[in-house]
Design a protein around this motif. Structure first.
Motif, PDB file in Angstrom:
ATOM      1  N   ASN A   1       0.795  -1.222   0.000  1.00 40.59           N
ATOM      2  CA  ASN A   1       0.000   0.000   0.000  1.00 40.59           C
ATOM      3  C   ASN A   1       0.830   1.275   0.000  1.00 40.59           C
ATOM      4  OD1 ASN A   1      -2.477  -1.407   0.116  1.00 40.59           O
ATOM      5  ND2 ASN A   1      -2.217  -1.720   2.325  1.00 40.59           N
ATOM      6  N   SER A   2       2.151   1.176  -0.243  1.00 41.22           N
ATOM      7  CA  SER A   2       2.966   2.379  -0.177  1.00 41.22           C
ATOM      8  C   SER A   2       4.128   2.356  -1.156  1.00 41.22           C
ATOM      9  CB  SER A   2       3.504   2.576   1.248  1.00 41.22           C
ATOM     10  OG  SER A   2       4.408   1.533   1.574  1.00 41.22           O
TER      11      SER A   2
ATOM     12  N   ASP B   1      -0.573   9.273   6.362  1.00 38.07           N
ATOM     13  CA  ASP B   1      -0.313   8.816   4.990  1.00 38.07           C
ATOM     14  C   ASP B   1       1.161   8.904   4.583  1.00 38.07           C
ATOM     15  OD1 ASP B   1      -2.981   8.257   4.683  1.00 38.07           O
ATOM     16  OD2 ASP B   1      -3.456  10.165   3.706  1.00 38.07           O
ATOM     17  N   ILE B   2       1.983   9.586   5.385  1.00 39.46           N
ATOM     18  CA  ILE B   2       3.394   9.734   5.044  1.00 39.46           C
ATOM     19  C   ILE B   2       4.241   9.586   6.310  1.00 39.46           C
ATOM     20  CG2 ILE B   2       3.179  12.260   5.219  1.00 39.46           C
ATOM     21  CD1 ILE B   2       5.603  10.403   2.862  1.00 39.46           C
ATOM     22  N   GLN B   3       5.300   8.813   6.219  1.00 40.36           N
ATOM     23  CA  GLN B   3       6.155   8.593   7.382  1.00 40.36           C
ATOM     24  C   GLN B   3       7.626   8.792   7.030  1.00 40.36           C
ATOM     25  OE1 GLN B   3       5.411   4.811   9.238  1.00 40.36           O
ATOM     26  NE2 GLN B   3       3.544   5.525  10.213  1.00 40.36           N
TER      27      GLN B   3
ATOM     28  N   GLN C   1       2.294  10.800  -6.301  1.00 46.68           N
ATOM     29  CA  GLN C   1       2.335  10.988  -7.744  1.00 46.68           C
ATOM     30  C   GLN C   1       2.962   9.742  -8.390  1.00 46.68           C
ATOM     31  OE1 GLN C   1       2.852  15.095 -10.094  1.00 46.68           O
ATOM     32  NE2 GLN C   1       4.747  14.447  -9.137  1.00 46.68           N
ATOM     33  N   PRO C   2       2.187   8.711  -8.617  1.00 50.22           N
ATOM     34  CA  PRO C   2       2.752   7.458  -9.130  1.00 50.22           C
ATOM     35  C   PRO C   2       3.140   7.505 -10.594  1.00 50.22           C
ATOM     36  CG  PRO C   2       0.378   7.273  -8.977  1.00 50.22           C
ATOM     37  CD  PRO C   2       0.739   8.588  -8.368  1.00 50.22           C
ATOM     38  N   GLU C   3       2.644   8.501 -11.320  1.00 46.52           N
ATOM     39  CA  GLU C   3       2.992   8.597 -12.733  1.00 46.52           C
ATOM     40  C   GLU C   3       3.032  10.071 -13.154  1.00 46.52           C
ATOM     41  OE1 GLU C   3       1.409   7.072 -17.113  1.00 46.52           O
ATOM     42  OE2 GLU C   3       0.673   6.105 -15.290  1.00 46.52           O
TER      43      GLU C   3
ATOM     44  N   ALA D   1       8.162   6.724   3.459  1.00 49.34           N
ATOM     45  CA  ALA D   1       7.133   5.833   2.939  1.00 49.34           C
ATOM     46  C   ALA D   1       5.825   6.592   2.801  1.00 49.34           C
ATOM     47  CB  ALA D   1       6.949   4.631   3.863  1.00 49.34           C
ATOM     48  N   GLY D   2       5.267   6.598   1.582  1.00 51.17           N
ATOM     49  CA  GLY D   2       4.025   7.309   1.319  1.00 51.17           C
ATOM     50  C   GLY D   2       2.913   6.368   0.903  1.00 51.17           C
ATOM     51  N   LYS D   3       1.752   6.569   1.457  1.00 50.87           N
ATOM     52  CA  LYS D   3       0.591   5.724   1.152  1.00 50.87           C
ATOM     53  C   LYS D   3       0.129   5.935  -0.287  1.00 50.87           C
ATOM     54  CE  LYS D   3      -4.146   4.793   2.700  1.00 50.87           C
ATOM     55  NZ  LYS D   3      -5.220   5.183   3.659  1.00 50.87           N
ATOM     56  N   LYS D   4      -0.291   4.852  -0.920  1.00 49.10           N
ATOM     57  CA  LYS D   4      -0.863   4.942  -2.263  1.00 49.10           C
ATOM     58  C   LYS D   4      -2.309   5.431  -2.141  1.00 49.10           C
ATOM     59  CE  LYS D   4       1.943   1.168  -4.155  1.00 49.10           C
ATOM     60  NZ  LYS D   4       1.924  -0.199  -4.750  1.00 49.10           N
TER      61      LYS D   4
END
Length: 348
Positions: free
Chosen positions: A237-238, A302-304, A330-332, A255-258
Motif C-alpha cells: 500500500n505504499s 499517509d506519510i512517514q 504521484q505514481p505517474e 514511505a508514502g501511502k498509495k
C-alpha cells in the motif's frame, strides 16, 4: 476596487483553511528507524553492463547502450517511442530542445518520460530556515512565513524510471519561497503559487544514486548533489524510499501511502529553483512537471519519515519539522528540466 475584493476573499479563504479542523495542521509523523541494514555503497567502477565515459572532465560509468550512452540527452522521439510504446510522448513532442554548453555539451530541457514521486510539505523552524539560505538568494526570494516563526520545508523522493539519463533515484529537501520580488503574504502567497501552478524554492539537499546524475546536476545545474545508495520499492500500500550514507549504512526511509488517483486529469506545474553558481552568481532553473496520476492528502498517517542517527536524518531533525501541510502521491508523471540561466541583478 476589484483587486481589493480579490485580496479580501483570499484572506478569508486563507483564515478558513488555516483554522479548519484537520486542515494543514496534522502533526508530522517522524519515527525512530527500526531498519538498520546496510548496503554496498555506490562506486565509479564500471561493470560489464556499463560504458565508461567522460563528462565535465570526469570519468564515470553509464548504462551500456542506454539512452545517454547513445544520445547524450538528445534522444530522438522515434527511438523512445519504439523502445517504450507504452509511454505517451505527445507532450514532449511539443517541446524543442536547445544545445547548451554548461561545462559540457547538453540539450535542454532534459526529458523524464516515466517517473514516480512522493512529497511531504511540513512547517519548520523559520530561524533555522533563514540560516540556510545564502544572503544573496534572500535578496531575491523569501522563505514563505506560514505562521509566526514557521516556514515550509518540502521533502520529495523521486524515482526516475526512464529518462534521458537512463534511470536513477533522488531525494530533494528544499525551502518553499516566494516568487522573486514578491511580498511575503504567508499562506496567501502559498495559495497563489499553488493556484498559478508556479512554485518556487531553494534546494538544500539533493543526493542521487548514479554518478551521471550527480555530475550533470552539480556542473550543469548548480545543484547540491552527491552520490549515495538509494533503494526504491513499490509494494503493498505504499511507495518506499530507503536512503543510505556514503559508506552504505542505513540513514532514513520515506514511505508514502498509495492514494486513490482515479479522478486524476493531466496538469502541468512549474517548479522553479534559485541558487548560486560556482562564481557566486544567482541562477534560475525550473522543471515543468506533467502530472498524469496524482492525489493529495492532509493526513499525517499517509506519510512517514523513519529517522536514524545518520547525516540526512540529523539534518532533517535540525529543521524542526512540526506540522504536515500537504502530502502528494504521484505514481505517474513526466518532466522537462531546463538548464539554469543567470539572473539579471539590479545595479545598486
Amino acid at each position: 476596487m476589484k483587486k481589493l475584493k480579490i485580496l479580501a476573499i483570499a484572506v478569508i479563504i486563507a483564515i478558513i483553511l488555516l483554522f479548519a479542523p484537520g486542515f494543514f495542521l496534522s502533526k508530522a509523523v517522524v519515527n525512530a528507524a527500526s531498519n538498520k541494514e546496510s548496503v554496498q555503497p555506490k562506486t565509479n567502477n564500471p561493470t560489464d553492463k556499463d560504458t565508461l565515459i567522460e563528462l565535465a572532465e570526469q570519468k564515470m560509468p553509464v548504462l551500456k547502450g542506454g539512452l545517454f550512452d547513445r544520445f547524450h540527452s538528445n534522444s530522438p522521439m522515434d527511438i523512445v517511442a519504439k523502445e517504450r510504446p507504452d509511454i505517451d510522448l505527445s507532450w514532449f513532442k511539443t517541446i524543442q530542445k536547445q544545445k547548451k554548453e554548461v561545462g559540457f555539451t547538453t540539450y535542454s530541457p532534459n526529458f523524464y518520460y516515466s517517473n514516480s514521486s512522493i512529497t511531504a510539505i511540513y512547517t519548520a523552524d523559520m530561524s533555522k530556515i533563514k540560516e540556510l539560505i545564502p544572503e544573496k538568494v534572500k535578496g531575491l526570494v523569501k522563505p514563505i512565513s506560514y505562521t509566526p516563526g514557521k516556514g515550509l520545508i518540502a521533502i520529495t523522493s523521486y524515482a526516475y524510471h526512464y529518462c534521458d539519463n537512463d534511470f536513477y533515484n533522488e531525494l530533494s529537501i528544499s525551502i518553499v519561497t516566494t516568487q522573486p520580488g514578491r511580498s511575503n503574504w504567508g499562506l496567501i502567497s502559498l495559495m497563489g503559487e499553488l493556484n498559478d501552478k508556479n512554485l518556487w524554492g531553494y534546494v538544500l539537499k539533493l543526493p542521487v544514486d548514479t554518478e551521471l546524475a550527480r555530475v550533470r546536476g552539480v556542473y550543469g545545474y548548480n545543484l547540491p548533489k552527491w552520490l549515495i545508495p538509494i533503494n526504491y520499492t513499490n509494494e503493498g500500500n505504499s511507495l518506499t524510499f530507503n536512503y543510505y550514507d556514503e559508506k552504505g549504512n542505513f540513514d532514513f526511509s520515506m514511505a508514502g501511502k498509495k492514494l486513490d488517483v482515479s479522478a486524476s486529469t493531466p496538469e502541468i506545474t512549474r517548479s522553479n529553483f534559485i541558487n548560486l553558481n560556482k562564481q557566486g552568481q544567482l541562477t534560475h532553473g525550473y522543471t515543468d512537471v506533467r502530472a498524469i496520476k496524482k492525489a493529495s492528502s492532509k493526513s499525517a498517517e499517509d506519510i512517514q519519515l523513519n529517522l536514524s542517527d545518520g547525516p540526512l536524518s540529523t539534518f532533517i531533525r535540525s529543521l524542526g519539522l512540526n506540522k504536515l501541510v500537504k502530502y502528494d502521491y504521484q505514481p505517474e508523471f513526466q518532466a522537462a528540466l531546463y538548464t539554469p540561466e543567470l539572473v539579471q541583478e539590479e545595479k545598486k
